[in-house]
Motif scaffolding. Structure first.
Motif, short mmCIF file in Angstrom:
data_model
loop_
_atom_site.label_atom_id
_atom_site.label_comp_id
_atom_site.label_asym_id
_atom_site.label_seq_id
_atom_site.Cartn_x
_atom_site.Cartn_y
_atom_site.Cartn_z
N TRP A 16 0.86 -1.39 -0.19
CA TRP A 16 -0.16 0.06 -0.27
C TRP A 16 1.20 1.50 0.02
CZ3 TRP A 16 -1.30 -3.99 3.76
CH2 TRP A 16 -2.65 -4.17 3.33
N CYS A 17 0.22 2.41 -0.54
CA CYS A 17 1.46 2.85 -0.53
C CYS A 17 -1.03 4.82 -0.13
CB CYS A 17 1.94 4.29 -2.29
SG CYS A 17 3.48 3.06 -1.95
N LEU A 18 0.27 5.44 0.18
CA LEU A 18 -0.81 6.60 0.06
C LEU A 18 -1.54 7.19 -1.35
CD1 LEU A 18 -0.27 9.40 3.59
CD2 LEU A 18 -1.77 7.34 2.83
N LYS A 19 -0.76 7.14 -1.87
CA LYS A 19 -0.81 7.86 -3.71
C LYS A 19 0.25 7.23 -4.57
CE LYS A 19 0.36 12.28 -6.26
NZ LYS A 19 1.47 12.21 -6.08
N LYS A 20 0.38 6.61 -5.48
CA LYS A 20 1.26 6.38 -6.49
C LYS A 20 1.99 7.79 -7.43
CE LYS A 20 3.21 3.04 -7.83
NZ LYS A 20 3.54 1.86 -7.62
N CYS A 21 3.55 7.49 -6.84
CA CYS A 21 4.45 8.49 -7.46
C CYS A 21 4.38 8.02 -9.32
CB CYS A 21 6.21 8.34 -6.50
SG CYS A 21 5.56 8.40 -4.74
N PRO A 22 4.73 9.19 -9.43
CA PRO A 22 4.87 8.95 -11.23
C PRO A 22 6.21 7.81 -11.86
CG PRO A 22 5.28 10.89 -10.63
CD PRO A 22 4.76 9.97 -9.44
N TYR A 23 7.23 8.08 -10.82
CA TYR A 23 8.63 7.10 -11.40
C TYR A 23 8.07 6.46 -10.96
CZ TYR A 23 10.20 7.94 -6.59
OH TYR A 23 9.82 7.88 -5.49
N CYS A 24 7.56 5.03 -9.73
CA CYS A 24 7.51 4.15 -9.19
C CYS A 24 7.36 3.01 -10.36
CB CYS A 24 7.33 4.24 -8.11
SG CYS A 24 6.89 2.35 -7.12
N ASP A 25 8.15 1.54 -9.98
CA ASP A 25 6.95 0.39 -10.47
C ASP A 25 7.20 -0.43 -9.39
OD1 ASP A 25 9.44 0.26 -10.22
OD2 ASP A 25 10.14 -0.96 -12.45
N GLY A 70 8.28 -2.12 0.12
CA GLY A 70 6.99 -1.92 -0.18
C GLY A 70 6.75 -0.72 -2.00
N GLY A 71 5.71 -0.35 -2.31
CA GLY A 71 4.66 -0.17 -1.02
C GLY A 71 5.63 1.17 0.15
N THR A 72 4.38 0.62 1.08
CA THR A 72 4.93 1.84 2.64
C THR A 72 5.03 1.25 3.70
OG1 THR A 72 4.28 3.79 1.16
CG2 THR A 72 4.80 4.06 3.07
N PRO A 73 5.70 -0.32 4.08
CA PRO A 73 5.76 -0.21 5.16
C PRO A 73 4.85 0.54 6.09
CG PRO A 73 7.90 -0.57 3.98
CD PRO A 73 7.04 -0.01 3.22
N ILE A 104 10.82 3.07 5.40
CA ILE A 104 9.84 5.08 6.29
C ILE A 104 9.84 5.77 4.75
CG2 ILE A 104 10.07 6.28 7.89
CD1 ILE A 104 11.47 4.73 9.12
N ASN A 105 8.70 5.85 5.59
CA ASN A 105 7.98 7.14 4.41
C ASN A 105 7.95 8.25 5.09
OD1 ASN A 105 6.43 9.13 2.43
ND2 ASN A 105 5.93 7.52 1.14
N PRO A 106 8.86 9.51 5.53
CA PRO A 106 8.87 10.68 5.70
C PRO A 106 7.86 10.98 6.14
CG PRO A 106 10.33 11.02 3.93
CD PRO A 106 9.34 9.70 3.99
N GLY A 141 5.93 13.38 -7.62
CA GLY A 141 5.19 13.59 -6.73
C GLY A 141 4.78 12.76 -5.31
N ARG A 142 5.81 12.76 -4.69
CA ARG A 142 6.07 12.59 -3.41
C ARG A 142 4.97 13.39 -2.61
NH1 ARG A 142 8.95 8.17 -2.98
NH2 ARG A 142 8.40 8.46 -0.51
N LEU A 143 4.91 12.88 -1.17
CA LEU A 143 3.39 14.24 -0.60
C LEU A 143 4.68 14.08 0.42
CD1 LEU A 143 0.08 10.73 -0.52
CD2 LEU A 143 0.58 13.15 -1.27
S1 SF4 Z 1 8.19 5.22 -4.66
FE1 SF4 Z 1 7.16 4.56 -3.00
S2 SF4 Z 1 5.81 5.50 -2.18
FE2 SF4 Z 1 6.24 6.31 -3.76
S3 SF4 Z 1 4.91 4.83 -4.83
FE3 SF4 Z 1 6.50 3.70 -5.20
S4 SF4 Z 1 6.63 1.83 -3.28
FE4 SF4 Z 1 5.21 3.71 -2.90
#
Ligand code: SF4
Length: 382
Positions: A16-25, A70-73, A104-106, A141-143
């Protein structure tokens, strides 16, 4: 001494993530807070998946590292992480020296969570800072913003935790040489014992692939940023042990990742995770788990189970080992792959001729040219 084939790393994918970052696969879906029940079910499924995956291995194994990725543990309820770790220790043998890392996601961390993680046995933290520049963070696209990242780092420093990694990206659209310099110097100012400094690449099936971002950096600027970065690390006495990994001391090397690069065995549990298992007949199998969270929670864990062909073993071995800045012992290649050297001599000779490798009787060594043209070198082994 424990047989190397019986030592495993364990990777746990939290999808799970709060939002999908545009560069992340990486595989993840959007986190909805009210889904706490689903989190509990997911943790129970992870434990069941672990037991089922273990059943492929007939002997007793030893876990040397555990990694929550993850995702965002850090979105998971910290009590669930503690519950999970206790259960794992009842199911299999975990070495006393085990390294347990959590990403960890800040944007989803607090001091209370960190304290609970430490009490559960987490010994290493990896913070997804990516940049300290708010404009760059927005493009990625980071939160979180720079202040959130600094807060997360300061929580660790305040608790006197020195075993932490900072993830920093370079080559962010619109980034200047000066921006990249500032990012790296800022990261180093916190004296982390490990920094992962990697170049942004446009991966398949990402938003960036679909809608190409503006102001992508040209090769000339990327090269300057790369040379500048290497200089900054060396001036600050960081040792590069892998393409993107830098440490203060050799003891700070990430044992979990090192195991992948050494072509060691590992178990992956959770959606879309991978396992590599060496069977007692020396065949190597790859297991890939189900991507679909609902199906996974319902107990349909396995997507595919395959014996890796000799051709793929050779490629995978070098794909991993060439990332490291160290000798590759020939007898290690034989021990880990079960393949005789004679079978790869034409490939090695080609790489030697092109100046990508050097060798003596005992080992091969990747040259600077080999690192620089890594993709060309790897093509020889495909
Ligand atoms: S970069 Fe990290 S926070 Fe962003 S979508 Fe990918 S796994 Fe989730």
């Amino acid at each position: 001494m424990i047989n190397f084939n019986k030592i495993y790393s364990l990777y746990i994918h939290i999808p799970w993530c709060l939002k999908k970052c545009p560069y992340c696969d990486f595989y993840s879906t959007i986190f909805i807070k009210k889904d706490e029940q689903i989190q509990k079910q997911y943790i129970n499924s992870l434990l069941l998946d672990f037991k089922k995956t273990l059943s492929f291995i007939k002997e007793k194994i030893y876990i040397k590292s555990i990694f929550f990725g993850g995702g965002t543990p850090s979105l998971l309820n910290d009590k669930l992480i503690s519950f999970f770790l206790n259960k794992i220790k009842n199911i299999t043998y975990v070495l006393k020296s085990v390294e347990i890392t959590i990403e960890i996601n800040p944007s989803s961390i607090s001091e209370k969570k960190i304290i609970n993680y430490i009490n559960s046995g987490i010994s290493r933290f990896s913070i997804g800072v990516q940049s300290f520049n708010n404009k760059s963070l927005k493009i990625l696209g980071r939160l979180h913003n720079s202040k959130d990242a600094i807060n997360a780092i300061n929580i660790l420093i305040k608790r006197k935790i020195s075993n932490f990694n900072l993830d920093i990206i370079y080559g962010i659209p619109g980034q200047s040489l000066k921006n990249s310099y500032d990012d790296l110097c800022k990261a180093i100012s916190f004296k982390p014992n490990h920094i992962s400094w990697y170049q942004l690449t446009i991966e398949k099936n990402t938003i960036f692939e679909k809608f190409k971002p503006k102001n992508l950096l040209n090769n000339n600027l990327l090269w300057k940023i790369f040379l500048q970065g290497k200089k900054i690390f060396s001036q600050n006495k960081y040792l590069q042990y892998e393409i993107s990994s830098f440490v203060k001391n050799k003891k700070d090397i990430c044992q979990h990742n090192l195991n992948y690069w050494y072509f060691g065995n590992y178990l992956g549990i959770g959606c879309n995770s991978h396992s590599k298992i060496t069977l007692s007949n020396n065949r190597i199998i790859r297991i890939i788990k189900n991507k679909n969270i609902k199906q996974y929670i319902d107990g349909n864990f396995f997507n595919s189970i395959k014996i890796i062909s000799h051709k793929d073993i050779i490629f995978e071995f070098f794909l991993n080992r060439f990332r490291l800045y160290e000798k590759i012992y020939k007898k290690e290649f034989v021990r880990l792959t079960g393949i005789k050297i004679i079978n790869i001599i034409p490939l090695i000779n080609k790489a030697l001729k092109l100046g990508y490798l050097t060798e003596n009787n005992d080992f091969w060594f990747i040259t600077n040219k080999g690192h620089l043209y890594l993709n060309n070198l790897l093509e020889i082994f495909i």
